[in-house]
Design an enzyme around this catalytic site. Structure first.
Site, PDB file in Angstrom:
ATOM      1  N   VAL A 507       0.861  -1.184   0.000  1.00 30.60           N
ATOM      2  CA  VAL A 507       0.000   0.000   0.000  1.00 30.60           C
ATOM      3  C   VAL A 507       0.897   1.232   0.000  1.00 30.60           C
ATOM      4  CG1 VAL A 507      -1.818   1.263   1.215  1.00 30.60           C
ATOM      5  CG2 VAL A 507      -1.776  -1.241   1.285  1.00 30.60           C
ATOM      6  N   ASP A 618     -11.694 -11.052   8.018  1.00 28.28           N
ATOM      7  CA  ASP A 618     -10.267 -10.776   8.253  1.00 28.28           C
ATOM      8  C   ASP A 618     -10.094  -9.563   9.161  1.00 28.28           C
ATOM      9  OD1 ASP A 618      -7.590 -11.380   8.024  1.00 28.28           O
ATOM     10  OD2 ASP A 618      -7.295 -10.216   6.196  1.00 28.28           O
TER      11      ASP A 618
END
Length: 812
Positions: A507, A618
């Site tokens: 990211v 998650d």
């Protein structure tokens, strides 16, 4: 001996007489109610007595549900003046005034005195209304006229214009203190009456004016199976009220200071808990005046704020930097001489009615003409939308707090500069016909082109081969970015801009040409998140609109490159605070508790309040991001699954997620449900309290952090779990203990034993009784995993582990 027995029987008879008197729903002048005694309504629905809220030792006179195991207070008498001991007494005098007194402080609270009344009495009704009645049964005073934070069926929220009485709700300061908090809720008496929630002295949420069917900005107020509602507005009274359709159902409307919201709850007997039915503010567009003047908030648009047609941003620089408070102004001042200067907008919450005027007798055409005659008139609408519509409402000056409402709303006619529409009338009939034919022919060609080549996505065009073979090719209201834009924004994905890396790829921080900061998730070519997972994440987040969920700005698909573009979160992910002792100290418990509440509300939205039921699969600290004000936002929906209707779980052959955060039934057997997310949430709570990662926690061969927490709980020393670097006040100890308790309820072995998120939100706010937890689900010893712990001065127990997705361990 006989004398003693007689005395004993006499005392017993006195006591029985006293209890019998209080078992009735009425107290007269010769009676009183002391602390420790209670008054029950005739049907046994409500009970009145003295109580202590939360962990407070102060005493208050209040009313609560009699037969609901979770003690739910609906009204408080002396909410501003608590009693410091247990000497409180509740009485009525000969003028019909009721009083709460204590032996140490005298009169604590009382109602207004009336003229001398014959045989006044106090009665608790089955509606929850405490009334003072005279000998003829006439009400001299009633608690329904002086509500606390709760609106019960049959109560009136609004005004008695004959006496000037304003019935408003006001929130509790917190679960330990029922004194008035920041929020209040009531009806504003403009020409066009509307419902408003205030935060302090500022408008916080506006439900909009009543349009004959509902408040125009309250789409949740619609025909339903739980309650009927009505709004009365005449010369004598202006109020909103509701009644339950089924008398066996319990529902209440409350103002909640801790969540800054107005919430409706319905009691669920099966789960023995209050379930959240609806709440406002519901999303970002419900923020009062978010977009400034003469603009509309559209929650599905990016940016959300748009100038109305015929208007432009007052300050272009501010507007482009997402600072919308200055709003919009007319592109060109209109002329009062023209008569063709209105644009129709549909499905809107009508503007703030502070500067409005209404007529119940005008029709819509007469309304338009009245607006044209006044150069200050900016818009008009029907007063009542039922049938063909009736009445007239006019707005003067700036139009404030307009939003698009997908379910409800109404038409609004807004005045703009005349030439924008007048010029359209000079086109002759022949030219119009030619244009019509050309447009139709063009549409046919365009549809043919789309069917052969591409699928339209708002703001982008993606090839069909980019989409999975199964499932709908739905329109997604997102921006599409070219690869070159992403390269420039991230300085060619420079390592200096790298924010982190998960199982699906790195990211990067980026800056667009307009100055907006973004976070770019670049899927690794070797990542197991393929195109299906990518499309899943795009479609899911495009539909999700909640203050505690990360906002997806757009996406990028170019060849093998797949990227998601998010809003940039200044403070990174939660794990950087939870597992860093220095940053934990800077935050302190109070901020962590706010973050916990935000995460819970985000999960509640996913599980219950979004258009689809969504299981994240998650949830962990690194997937919770923090904005500049440290508000939590759940992110990373690549593994999420959606369900329709009442379905709340499934099983899978492919187990994916992060080992150490999975519920046992999912990791071992592929069974997942909303309770899988609840398990992960409980683990995250334990990590926040302890500052330790579950995946690398070692303590005398216990089952990781869960096992250690369970041992501390069973040994009666749960506070030993709390990290010594966590800054908290003594008054916050009950919150910490409650969070530990809640976390153990979340990680119980059986999914059926774990609470759902609506119950969890109540538990965290101290509004629900906490049952004793059962033994948790220990996963650590069931699945071998290689973990390497690293010791450093910066982290107590940081660790590295395989966090990528993994498949099932064996046949099922």
């Amino acid at each position: 001996m006989d004398l003693w027995y007689i005395s004993y029987c006499a005392c017993l008879l006195c006591l029985v007489g006293r209890i019998r008197a209080l078992s009735h729903s009425i107290i007269n002048q010769s009676q009183s109610l002391s602390d420790g005694e209670s008054l029950v309504s005739e049907g046994g629905t409500f009970e009145l007595g003295f109580f202590s809220p939360g962990s407070s030792t102060h005493r208050y006179l209040g009313i609560w549900y009699k037969n609901i195991p979770v003690k739910t207070i609906v009204w408080v008498a002396n909410r501003k003046t608590p009693i410091k001991d247990r000497t409180g007494v509740f009485t009525i005098n000969n003028t019909g005034s009721i009083q709460v007194t204590s032996r140490t402080s005298g009169v604590i609270w009382s109602t207004n005195s009336f003229k001398a009344t014959k045989s006044p009495a106090i009665q608790l009704l089955d509606s929850g209304n405490l009334v003072v009645i005279d000998e003829k049964g006439i009400y001299l005073w009633q608690s329904f006229d002086y509500p606390s934070d709760t609106l019960l069926p049959g109560m009136k929220l609004g005004w008695d214009l004959r006496t000037g009485l304003n019935r408003q709700l006001s929130s509790w300061k917190n679960s330990d203190d029922p004194s008035p908090g920041e929020l209040s809720d009531g009806i504003e008496l403009h020409e066009f009456r509307e419902s408003v929630v205030w935060k302090g002295s500022e408008k916080y949420f506006r439900g909009g004016p009543w349009n004959g069917e509902q408040f125009s900005g309250a789409p949740d107020l619609k025909v339903n199976s739980v309650y009927d509602y009505n709004f009365i507005s005449n010369e004598d009274e202006v109020y909103y009220t509701y009644q339950l359709k089924n008398k066996s159902v319990f529902s209440r409307l409350i103002l909640n200071d801790s969540t800054s919201s107005r919430q409706r709850y319905v009691w669920a007997e099966s789960s023995r808990a209050w379930n959240l039915y609806s709440l406002v503010p519901y999303d970002y567009c419900d923020t009062y005046g978010l977009c400034g003047a003469n603009s509309v908030c559209i929650i599905t648009d990016s940016p959300r704020c748009q100038c109305l047609e015929g208007f432009k941003p007052k300050s272009l620089n501010s507007w482009n930097s997402m600072d919308w408070l200055e709003g919009c102004i007319l592109s060109k001042p209109f002329s009062c001489e023209s008569k063709d200067v209105f644009v129709k907008f549909s499905e809107l919450k009508l503007p703030d009615t502070t500067k409005s005027w209404v007529s119940g007798t005008m029709n819509l055409q007469e309304c338009r003409e009245a607006c044209l005659k006044n150069c200050s008139c900016m818009a008009y609408s029907n007063l009542d939308i039922r049938g063909q519509g009736s009445g007239c409402a006019l707005w003067f000056g700036d139009l404030i707090d307009i939003r698009q409402v997908s379910n409800g709303g109404q038409d609004l006619y807004i005045r703009i500069e005349a030439s924008k529409k007048a010029g359209r009338r000079v086109v002759n009939a022949v030219l119009i016909s030619l244009i019509t034919v050309a447009v139709l022919f063009g549409l046919v060609l365009f549809r043919y082109y789309l069917s052969r080549r591409k699928t339209k996505v708002k703001g982008i065009v993606l090839g069909r081969d980019h989409w999975p073979s199964e499932g709908p090719k739905e329109d997604l209201e997102l921006l599409f970015f070219e690869l070159a834009t992403m390269v420039n924004a991230t300085d060619n994905f420079s390592s200096n801009n790298k924010l982190g890396e998960g199982g699906f790829g790195p990211v990067y921080k980026g800056t667009l040409v307009d100055g907006r900061e973004i976070a770019v998730k670049r899927l690794s070519k070797s990542s197991e998140q393929g195109l299906n997972e990518f499309i899943t994440e795009v479609k899911l987040i495009a539909k999700l609109q909640h203050r505690n969920l990360v906002k997806l700005v757009g996406s990028c698909i170019a060849g093998e490159e797949k990227m998601l573009v998010y809003e940039y979160m200044t403070n990174g992910s939660l794990d950087s605070f939870v597992f860093d002792q220095t940053r934990r100290t800077q935050l302190g418990w109070s901020k962590f508790f706010e973050i916990i509440g935000g995460m819970a509300r985000g999960l509640l939205y996913l599980h219950q309040d979004s258009r689809l039921r969504i299981i994240h699969r998650d949830l962990k600290a690194s997937n919770v991001l923090l904005d500049s004000e440290l508000n939590p936002k759940i992110s990373d929906f690549g593994l999420a699954r959606t369900f329709q209707g009442d379905q709340c779980g499934d099983n899978t052959e492919r187990v994916v997620g992060t080992l150490g955060y999975m519920a046992p039934e999912y990791a071992l057997y592929g069974l997942f449900s909303v309770k899988s997310d609840v398990f992960s949430f409980g683990l995250l709570l334990l990590e926040i309290v302890s500052g330790k990662k579950n995946r690398c926690f070692h303590h005398h061969h216990h089952h990781g952090l869960i096992g250690y927490a369970w041992r501390m709980w069973t040994e009666g020393t749960p506070l030993e779990l709390v990290d010594s670097s966590l800054e908290y006040e003594t008054s916050s100890m009950s919150e910490i203990l409650r969070c530990i308790h809640v976390s153990l309820l979340c990680v119980q072995q059986s999914p059926d034993d774990r609470p759902n998120m609506s119950t969890l939100v109540l538990m965290l706010n101290g509004e629900s009784t906490l049952p004793q937890p059962k033994e948790p689900g220990f996963l650590r010893d069931m699945i071998p995993v290689e973990i390497t712990c690293i010791r450093s001065s910066e982290y107590d127990d940081s660790c590295t582990a395989n966090e990528i997705t993994f498949s099932s361990f064996g046949a099922r």
